[in-house]
Design a protein around this motif. Structure first.
Motif, PDB file in Angstrom:
ATOM      1  N   GLY A 387     -20.856  42.312   4.756  1.00 48.83           N
ATOM      2  CA  GLY A 387     -21.186  40.922   4.465  1.00 48.83           C
ATOM      3  C   GLY A 387     -20.300  40.255   3.435  1.00 48.83           C
ATOM      4  N   VAL A 388     -19.037  40.699   3.325  1.00 47.23           N
ATOM      5  CA  VAL A 388     -18.136  40.074   2.358  1.00 47.23           C
ATOM      6  C   VAL A 388     -16.815  39.703   3.032  1.00 47.23           C
ATOM      7  CG1 VAL A 388     -19.153  41.329   0.417  1.00 47.23           C
ATOM      8  CG2 VAL A 388     -17.137  42.276   1.561  1.00 47.23           C
ATOM      9  N   TRP A 389     -16.209  38.653   2.522  1.00 49.75           N
ATOM     10  CA  TRP A 389     -14.890  38.229   2.976  1.00 49.75           C
ATOM     11  C   TRP A 389     -13.888  38.632   1.904  1.00 49.75           C
ATOM     12  CZ3 TRP A 389     -11.878  37.625   6.768  1.00 49.75           C
ATOM     13  CH2 TRP A 389     -10.717  36.869   6.696  1.00 49.75           C
ATOM     14  N   VAL A 390     -13.154  39.696   2.179  1.00 49.83           N
ATOM     15  CA  VAL A 390     -12.109  40.207   1.301  1.00 49.83           C
ATOM     16  C   VAL A 390     -10.873  40.376   2.162  1.00 49.83           C
ATOM     17  CG1 VAL A 390     -11.395  42.088  -0.215  1.00 49.83           C
ATOM     18  CG2 VAL A 390     -13.792  41.375  -0.168  1.00 49.83           C
ATOM     19  N   ARG A 391      -9.749  39.860   1.711  1.00 50.28           N
ATOM     20  CA  ARG A 391      -8.535  39.854   2.534  1.00 50.28           C
ATOM     21  C   ARG A 391      -7.405  40.580   1.801  1.00 50.28           C
ATOM     22  NH1 ARG A 391      -4.097  36.607   4.447  1.00 50.28           N
ATOM     23  NH2 ARG A 391      -4.185  36.320   6.702  1.00 50.28           N
ATOM     24  N   ALA A 411     -22.082  41.584  -7.273  1.00 48.10           N
ATOM     25  CA  ALA A 411     -22.389  43.001  -7.068  1.00 48.10           C
ATOM     26  C   ALA A 411     -22.180  43.397  -5.612  1.00 48.10           C
ATOM     27  CB  ALA A 411     -23.820  43.301  -7.497  1.00 48.10           C
ATOM     28  N   GLN A 412     -22.477  42.496  -4.688  1.00 50.65           N
ATOM     29  CA  GLN A 412     -22.237  42.782  -3.275  1.00 50.65           C
ATOM     30  C   GLN A 412     -20.737  42.936  -3.015  1.00 50.65           C
ATOM     31  OE1 GLN A 412     -24.160  40.017  -0.605  1.00 50.65           O
ATOM     32  NE2 GLN A 412     -23.182  40.861   1.219  1.00 50.65           N
ATOM     33  N   LEU A 413     -19.928  42.105  -3.648  1.00 52.41           N
ATOM     34  CA  LEU A 413     -18.473  42.177  -3.478  1.00 52.41           C
ATOM     35  C   LEU A 413     -17.902  43.471  -4.059  1.00 52.41           C
ATOM     36  CD1 LEU A 413     -17.596  38.476  -4.386  1.00 52.41           C
ATOM     37  CD2 LEU A 413     -17.170  39.548  -2.175  1.00 52.41           C
ATOM     38  N   THR A 414     -18.230  43.756  -5.307  1.00 50.39           N
ATOM     39  CA  THR A 414     -17.670  44.957  -5.932  1.00 50.39           C
ATOM     40  C   THR A 414     -18.227  46.222  -5.287  1.00 50.39           C
ATOM     41  OG1 THR A 414     -19.358  44.763  -7.674  1.00 50.39           O
ATOM     42  CG2 THR A 414     -17.181  43.869  -8.147  1.00 50.39           C
ATOM     43  N   GLY A 415     -19.509  46.174  -4.912  1.00 45.80           N
ATOM     44  CA  GLY A 415     -20.085  47.337  -4.235  1.00 45.80           C
ATOM     45  C   GLY A 415     -19.401  47.618  -2.915  1.00 45.80           C
ATOM     46  N   ALA A 416     -19.071  46.550  -2.189  1.00 45.44           N
ATOM     47  CA  ALA A 416     -18.385  46.727  -0.906  1.00 45.44           C
ATOM     48  C   ALA A 416     -17.014  47.343  -1.103  1.00 45.44           C
ATOM     49  CB  ALA A 416     -18.272  45.381  -0.185  1.00 45.44           C
ATOM     50  N   ILE A 417     -16.288  46.900  -2.119  1.00 49.62           N
ATOM     51  CA  ILE A 417     -14.955  47.450  -2.352  1.00 49.62           C
ATOM     52  C   ILE A 417     -15.033  48.934  -2.716  1.00 49.62           C
ATOM     53  CG2 ILE A 417     -13.029  47.415  -3.997  1.00 49.62           C
ATOM     54  CD1 ILE A 417     -13.000  44.425  -3.801  1.00 49.62           C
TER      55      ILE A 417
END
Length: 429
Positions: A387-391, A411-417
């Motif tokens: 559920g994150v947009w990271v490019r 937290a959703q962004l860093t957790g995904a990475i």
């Protein structure tokens, strides 16, 4: 958007005709259909919601669709969407020029508006070359720039980007040859750089650098001391210093402008991206008084002969004025500090992963550097599943979210990475 979901008609038909940026169209997957955006979230046509970790190439300081900016643009649209700036004036442009002159460091108080960041760099370079011509000094036509630097994709801008590690190698032989050197970071580097300026000073129109963070060239960081040195040596030897604050300006690194952290004033500064709050295309090249003064005379040929058609567009300037309102009344720099603290803590586990070369954070930018490039094709689908947009680009996985991102979204962004890179690290072992 799940692979099985049917793409909207407008996407299927348009994708046959649209040429996308930085994309090999032969193998490109269909882009994600965004139908709405709010705060730090992107809403896709099928109902999927993504937290945007890169703020649409670092433009969305206040988040998407901010009501204050939206209202300012709507009100301006009712009155004057556009009027040429040649011989005519509009209030939003004049107000914005005044506000930028007061906000920018020192006597950076003459503002030349453009539409894109690349064009503002072109204008800055043109200013620098003509500055010397107008002073009766010929031969100063080259620029000093730095390895890992990136300043845009138009022709003059490409010439001051890193010629070997950048995206513009195909154009070698066509582009003007500039002086591209390592950024001085220690006493030996400073001595070598000062010697270079002394040796080739007669051909140098200016020095151009991205302050503190070299963005698209690999998210390379350097210390304020390096900027302070560049200012000292350029002044001592009579060279113009151009700071490209297109990515670093407007709070991204914790101060309104990165130059503030070094306590310096460049001769020319370029701005774009977050200038309009990520709402409409707008950029500016801002010159100090002595640079502007070199263009003043009774002779028409000393004028700066440049004029983008949509320069000073009232809608874009209204958005920028509203963006500055938000910087004045909302705690943007405190939000950046909170993002920085979160990124430092939550990305730290990546340091222990096999294949991770470095983890670094500065302001609202967090970077995980891998030991190989080209992993984005594998990584992006895994980020979408979370559920994150990271490019990612090159060997860099990074976050540069909107400043209004919530703690849960961050937290959703860093957790995904961390999660995705743990899987990637195990699979590559």
């Amino acid at each position: 958007m799940p692979e099985a979901a049917a793409a909207p008609d407008w996407l299927r038909e348009g994708f046959k005709h649209l040429w996308l940026p930085y994309t090999q169209m032969q193998t490109a997957p269909t882009p994600l259909p965004v139908v709405r955006a709010e705060g730090a979230k992107l809403f896709l046509a099928d109902g999927t919601v993504l937290v945007d970790g890169i703020a649409s190439w670092w433009t969305q300081a206040h988040g998407y669709n901010h009501p204050h900016i939206r209202a300012a643009v709507a009100a301006q649209l009712e009155k004057l969407p556009h009027v040429m700036l040649g011989g005519l004036a509009n209030e939003p442009a004049m107000v914005l020029a005044t506000r930028l002159a007061k906000l920018a460091p020192g006597d950076l108080d003459h503002v030349f508006f453009c539409e894109s960041g690349s064009v503002s760099v072109e204008v800055a370079m043109k200013m620098a070359i003509q500055y010397w011509i107008n002073r009766g000094i010929r031969g100063r036509t080259r620029f000093v720039s730095f390895r890992h630097g990136y300043h845009g994709d138009t022709m003059a801008c490409m010439s001051v980007c890193d010629p070997d590690e950048g995206m513009h190698g195909h154009f070698k032989g066509y582009l003007p040859e500039q002086i591209v050197v390592p950024l001085p970071r220690d006493a030996a580097g400073e001595a070598a750089f000062a010697a270079l300026l002394a040796q080739r000073g007669g051909e140098i129109a200016g020095i151009i650098v991205e302050p503190l963070v070299q963005g698209a060239g690999g998210m390379k960081f350097h210390e304020p001391a390096s900027l302070s040195f560049l200012r000292r040596v350029s002044e001592a030897q009579g060279h113009l210093l151009i700071l490209d604050e297109i990515m670093t300006g407007f709070g991204r690194l914790g101060t309104m402008f990165a130059s503030e952290q070094a306590g310096i004033v460049p001769d020319i500064m370029t701005l774009s991206k977050a200038l309009s709050g990520g709402t409409l295309p707008l950029s500016a090249a801002i010159a100090r008084r002595h640079v502007f003064g070199a263009f003043l005379s009774d002779r028409p040929d000393t004028a700066l002969m440049h004029g983008p058609t949509y320069m000073g567009n009232p809608l874009a300037c209204a958005a920028a004025n509203a963006s500055l309102d938000l910087f004045e009344r909302e705690p943007r720099l405190q939000q950046v500090a909170a993002i920085e603290a979160h990124l430092r803590e939550r990305l730290a586990p990546c340091r222990a992963l096999k294949g991770v070369v470095d983890v670094r954070v500065k302001g609202a930018i967090g970077v995980v550097e891998l030991d190989r490039a080209g992993e984005g094709v594998w990584l992006r689908p895994h980020f979408l599943e979370r559920g994150v947009w990271v490019r990612p680009f090159g060997n860099i996985v990074y976050l540069a979210p909107p400043f209004v991102v919530s703690q849960d979204e961050l937290a959703q962004l860093t957790g995904a990475i961390v999660d995705v890179l743990q899987i990637w690290s195990r699979e590559r072992a």
